[in-house]
Design a protein around this motif. Structure first.
Motif, PDB file in Angstrom:
ATOM      1  N   HIS A 152      -5.446  12.215   2.418  1.00 29.58           N
ATOM      2  CA  HIS A 152      -6.201  10.962   2.377  1.00 29.58           C
ATOM      3  C   HIS A 152      -6.265  10.398   0.966  1.00 29.58           C
ATOM      4  O   HIS A 152      -6.085  11.116  -0.019  1.00 29.58           O
ATOM      5  CB  HIS A 152      -7.620  11.177   2.907  1.00 29.58           C
ATOM      6  CG  HIS A 152      -8.310  12.367   2.309  1.00 29.58           C
ATOM      7  ND1 HIS A 152      -8.923  12.340   1.072  1.00 29.58           N
ATOM      8  CD2 HIS A 152      -8.465  13.638   2.772  1.00 29.58           C
ATOM      9  CE1 HIS A 152      -9.434  13.537   0.816  1.00 29.58           C
ATOM     10  NE2 HIS A 152      -9.168  14.340   1.831  1.00 29.58           N
ATOM     11  N   ARG A 153      -6.516   9.119   0.925  1.00 32.00           N
ATOM     12  CA  ARG A 153      -6.707   8.419  -0.341  1.00 32.00           C
ATOM     13  C   ARG A 153      -8.160   7.964  -0.445  1.00 32.00           C
ATOM     14  O   ARG A 153      -8.812   7.736   0.573  1.00 32.00           O
ATOM     15  CB  ARG A 153      -5.793   7.193  -0.411  1.00 32.00           C
ATOM     16  CG  ARG A 153      -4.309   7.512  -0.364  1.00 32.00           C
ATOM     17  CD  ARG A 153      -3.518   6.223  -0.245  1.00 32.00           C
ATOM     18  NE  ARG A 153      -2.083   6.486  -0.199  1.00 32.00           N
ATOM     19  CZ  ARG A 153      -1.208   5.720   0.437  1.00 32.00           C
ATOM     20  NH1 ARG A 153      -1.624   4.660   1.099  1.00 32.00           N
ATOM     21  NH2 ARG A 153       0.076   6.007   0.421  1.00 32.00           N
ATOM     22  N   PRO A 154      -8.667   7.795  -1.657  1.00 34.48           N
ATOM     23  CA  PRO A 154     -10.048   7.309  -1.806  1.00 34.48           C
ATOM     24  C   PRO A 154     -10.230   5.971  -1.087  1.00 34.48           C
ATOM     25  O   PRO A 154      -9.426   5.056  -1.239  1.00 34.48           O
ATOM     26  CB  PRO A 154     -10.207   7.160  -3.320  1.00 34.48           C
ATOM     27  CG  PRO A 154      -9.217   8.106  -3.902  1.00 34.48           C
ATOM     28  CD  PRO A 154      -8.042   8.091  -2.967  1.00 34.48           C
ATOM     29  N   ALA A 182      -9.663  -0.107  -1.292  1.00 31.82           N
ATOM     30  CA  ALA A 182      -9.241   0.569  -2.521  1.00 31.82           C
ATOM     31  C   ALA A 182      -9.553  -0.313  -3.709  1.00 31.82           C
ATOM     32  O   ALA A 182      -9.745  -1.531  -3.579  1.00 31.82           O
ATOM     33  CB  ALA A 182      -7.737   0.871  -2.488  1.00 31.82           C
ATOM     34  N   ALA A 209     -11.660   9.456  -8.444  1.00 30.72           N
ATOM     35  CA  ALA A 209     -10.198   9.353  -8.508  1.00 30.72           C
ATOM     36  C   ALA A 209      -9.761   8.472  -9.675  1.00 30.72           C
ATOM     37  O   ALA A 209      -8.796   8.784 -10.388  1.00 30.72           O
ATOM     38  CB  ALA A 209      -9.659   8.800  -7.192  1.00 30.72           C
ATOM     39  N   GLU A 228     -10.377   5.686   2.309  1.00 38.38           N
ATOM     40  CA  GLU A 228      -9.981   5.785   3.712  1.00 38.38           C
ATOM     41  C   GLU A 228     -11.088   6.410   4.555  1.00 38.38           C
ATOM     42  O   GLU A 228     -12.004   7.051   4.037  1.00 38.38           O
ATOM     43  CB  GLU A 228      -8.684   6.591   3.844  1.00 38.38           C
ATOM     44  CG  GLU A 228      -7.467   5.849   3.317  1.00 38.38           C
ATOM     45  CD  GLU A 228      -6.170   6.564   3.634  1.00 38.38           C
ATOM     46  OE1 GLU A 228      -5.195   5.879   3.978  1.00 38.38           O
ATOM     47  OE2 GLU A 228      -6.136   7.806   3.520  1.00 38.38           O
ATOM     48  N   GLU A 271      -5.646  -2.439  -8.665  1.00 37.03           N
ATOM     49  CA  GLU A 271      -5.010  -1.693  -9.747  1.00 37.03           C
ATOM     50  C   GLU A 271      -5.116  -2.480 -11.046  1.00 37.03           C
ATOM     51  O   GLU A 271      -4.616  -3.587 -11.174  1.00 37.03           O
ATOM     52  CB  GLU A 271      -3.538  -1.431  -9.428  1.00 37.03           C
ATOM     53  CG  GLU A 271      -2.871  -0.551 -10.477  1.00 37.03           C
ATOM     54  CD  GLU A 271      -1.461  -0.162 -10.084  1.00 37.03           C
ATOM     55  OE1 GLU A 271      -0.676   0.174 -10.971  1.00 37.03           O
ATOM     56  OE2 GLU A 271      -1.164  -0.211  -8.880  1.00 37.03           O
ATOM     57  N   ARG A 321       2.890   5.051   3.237  1.00 41.17           N
ATOM     58  CA  ARG A 321       3.261   6.358   3.741  1.00 41.17           C
ATOM     59  C   ARG A 321       4.423   6.212   4.714  1.00 41.17           C
ATOM     60  O   ARG A 321       4.497   5.257   5.464  1.00 41.17           O
ATOM     61  CB  ARG A 321       2.089   6.990   4.498  1.00 41.17           C
ATOM     62  CG  ARG A 321       0.914   7.372   3.627  1.00 41.17           C
ATOM     63  CD  ARG A 321      -0.026   8.181   4.507  1.00 41.17           C
ATOM     64  NE  ARG A 321      -1.199   8.591   3.780  1.00 41.17           N
ATOM     65  CZ  ARG A 321      -2.339   7.940   3.831  1.00 41.17           C
ATOM     66  NH1 ARG A 321      -2.426   6.836   4.527  1.00 41.17           N
ATOM     67  NH2 ARG A 321      -3.390   8.372   3.178  1.00 41.17           N
ATOM     68  N   GLN A 342       0.528   1.185  -4.786  1.00 41.51           N
ATOM     69  CA  GLN A 342       0.686   2.469  -4.117  1.00 41.51           C
ATOM     70  C   GLN A 342       1.692   2.332  -3.002  1.00 41.51           C
ATOM     71  O   GLN A 342       1.591   1.429  -2.169  1.00 41.51           O
ATOM     72  CB  GLN A 342      -0.644   2.955  -3.536  1.00 41.51           C
ATOM     73  CG  GLN A 342      -1.650   3.337  -4.609  1.00 41.51           C
ATOM     74  CD  GLN A 342      -2.911   3.866  -3.989  1.00 41.51           C
ATOM     75  OE1 GLN A 342      -3.398   3.339  -3.018  1.00 41.51           O
ATOM     76  NE2 GLN A 342      -3.446   4.924  -4.552  1.00 41.51           N
ATOM     77  N   ARG A 369      -2.138  -0.737  -0.420  1.00 44.21           N
ATOM     78  CA  ARG A 369      -2.929  -0.769  -1.631  1.00 44.21           C
ATOM     79  C   ARG A 369      -2.068  -1.162  -2.806  1.00 44.21           C
ATOM     80  O   ARG A 369      -0.941  -0.702  -2.927  1.00 44.21           O
ATOM     81  CB  ARG A 369      -3.546   0.591  -1.870  1.00 44.21           C
ATOM     82  CG  ARG A 369      -4.444   0.976  -0.713  1.00 44.21           C
ATOM     83  CD  ARG A 369      -5.179   2.233  -1.007  1.00 44.21           C
ATOM     84  NE  ARG A 369      -6.132   2.465   0.067  1.00 44.21           N
ATOM     85  CZ  ARG A 369      -6.988   3.449   0.064  1.00 44.21           C
ATOM     86  NH1 ARG A 369      -7.000   4.285  -0.929  1.00 44.21           N
ATOM     87  NH2 ARG A 369      -7.828   3.606   1.044  1.00 44.21           N
TER      88      ARG A 369
END
Length: 386
Positions: free
Chosen positions: A63-65, A132, A159, A67, A135, A21, A18, A15
């Motif tokens: 989790h992220r928005p 996502a 979010a 997913e 940005e 992970r 971001q 994303r």
């Protein structure tokens, strides 16, 4: 048709803005039994299911928005897999909650809507996905949902509003009737909390209202009027996220691009209507081509291990061959929509159609979907951990 050749090593697309992970390979695969903490009726045919996540699995299920997870349910000798967006309530963004519609009478949705109760245990895969918002700090985010497509967009709206005090968010939700509008009460509360920066518009396809904006389907003309009324015209500073049936998402993307929206600022995710038969693509999209007459030795890297299988004329896709030998290989929809079976081609070549879950950058980097891919040579290596 997409033909994928392995390219130079490339990081997994993530994303914008971001960090990726660490240990992603361990998070994308596997099943975990989770107890249900709460089942809440949202509409006559939809429920919100919240899971208890043990402390030892908190990082796994962070989790992220945008997913999603896959739920596996076994019953009467059959296995059902369904992909659902994680949709936590605005007041508890860390909660693992799914919104499940009834769907086909013999599917998991019907079971969830009528039989699930707190304490029941379901097998759930770790969250994954690349849907996502682009940005754009201080920008205007326009989110357009069709039906159940509101579930990831509601999480993304909440979010964005929390994280960026300078942004504005418009959510347009197209549903047959007002009674079908999922999460309407929570979105109303979110609007009260961010009254100057958040707006929700409902477009009801089967109800007539006095306003020409609130009735009928969202076509090119309706879209232009909605964006003008909300002062959300395409251009610098405006980003778009679309989620719903493939036909709606494709039409909206085309209309936005024609009106000047930067394609890189239009993100989308499609879903398959409940009840679609496995192996059938949404909106009449073609099924994968018939398997080639040759046999292919397939090597799959999954969870840090090498899995071997042979794909032959009896296999419509690479996934078919892999599942015969290794049932743990990830998948959900089998239609190129959810992205659960995403893998990078390390060697060999595949051809695939209907890769809705992949962006152009992912395809260019050598990624494919095992549920839509067929091998084009005697050897193929796929990396599901990439």
């Amino acid at each position: 048709m997409h033909t994928t050749d392995p390219g130079p090593a490339a990081p997994r697309p993530g994303r914008p803005g971001q960090p990726g992970r660490s240990g992603a390979a361990g998070r994308r695969t596997g099943w975990h039994p989770l107890a249900i903490a709460d089942v809440r009726q949202l509409t006559p045919d939809a429920v919100a299911v919240t899971f208890e996540v043990p402390d030892a699995l908190r990082d796994v299920f962070a989790h992220r928005p945008g997913e999603h997870v896959v739920v596996r349910h076994r019953r009467a000798g059959t296995e059902l897999r369904r992909s659902y967006s994680v949709c936590p309530p605005p007041a508890d963004p860390a909660a693992l909650r799914l919104v499940i519609r009834r769907g086909a009478p013999d599917g998991f949705g019907a079971h969830a809507a009528t039989r699930l109760t707190p304490g029941d245990v379901l097998e759930v895969s770790p969250p994954t996905g690349a849907f996502a918002l682009p940005e754009r700090p201080g920008g205007h985010h326009v989110l357009i949902a069709g039906g159940s497509g509101v579930t990831p967009l509601a999480a993304m709206a909440a979010a964005a509003l929390r994280a960026d005090p300078a942004c504005r968010v418009l959510l347009v939700h197209s549903v047959p009737t007002a009674a079908d509008a999922l999460l309407a009460d929570e979105l109303s509360e979110l609007k009260d909390a961010f009254v100057d920066r958040f707006a929700v518009l409902y477009v009801l396809t089967r109800e007539e209202h006095g306003s020409g904006l609130s009735g009928g389907r969202i076509d090119d003309v309706k879209l232009a009027r909605l964006l003008t009324a909300a002062d959300a015209r395409p251009g610098p500073g405006t980003t778009f996220a679309l989620c719903g049936p493939a036909g709606l998402v494709t039409a909206l993307r085309r209309a936005l691009t024609a009106r000047g929206a930067d394609p890189d600022q239009v993100r989308s995710e499609v879903f398959t209507p409940a009840g679609t038969a496995p192996g059938t693509a949404p909106d009449g999209a073609p099924s994968p081509p018939a398997a080639a007459p040759h046999r292919t030795r397939v090597t799959a890297l999954l969870g840090g291990r090498r899995r071997l299988a042979t794909a032959g004329p009896e296999d419509a896709t690479v996934l078919d061959a892999l599942l015969r030998a290794h049932p743990e290989v990830p998948y959900a929809c089998r239609e190129g929509v959810c992205g659960s079976c995403r893998a990078r081609v390390l060697s060999g070549r595949v051809a695939a159609e209907t890769l809705e879950a992949l962006g152009a950058d992912e395809v260019a980097a050598g990624y494919t979907l095992a549920c839509r891919a067929r091998p084009l040579g005697p050897e193929l290596t796929l990396d599901f951990d990439a």
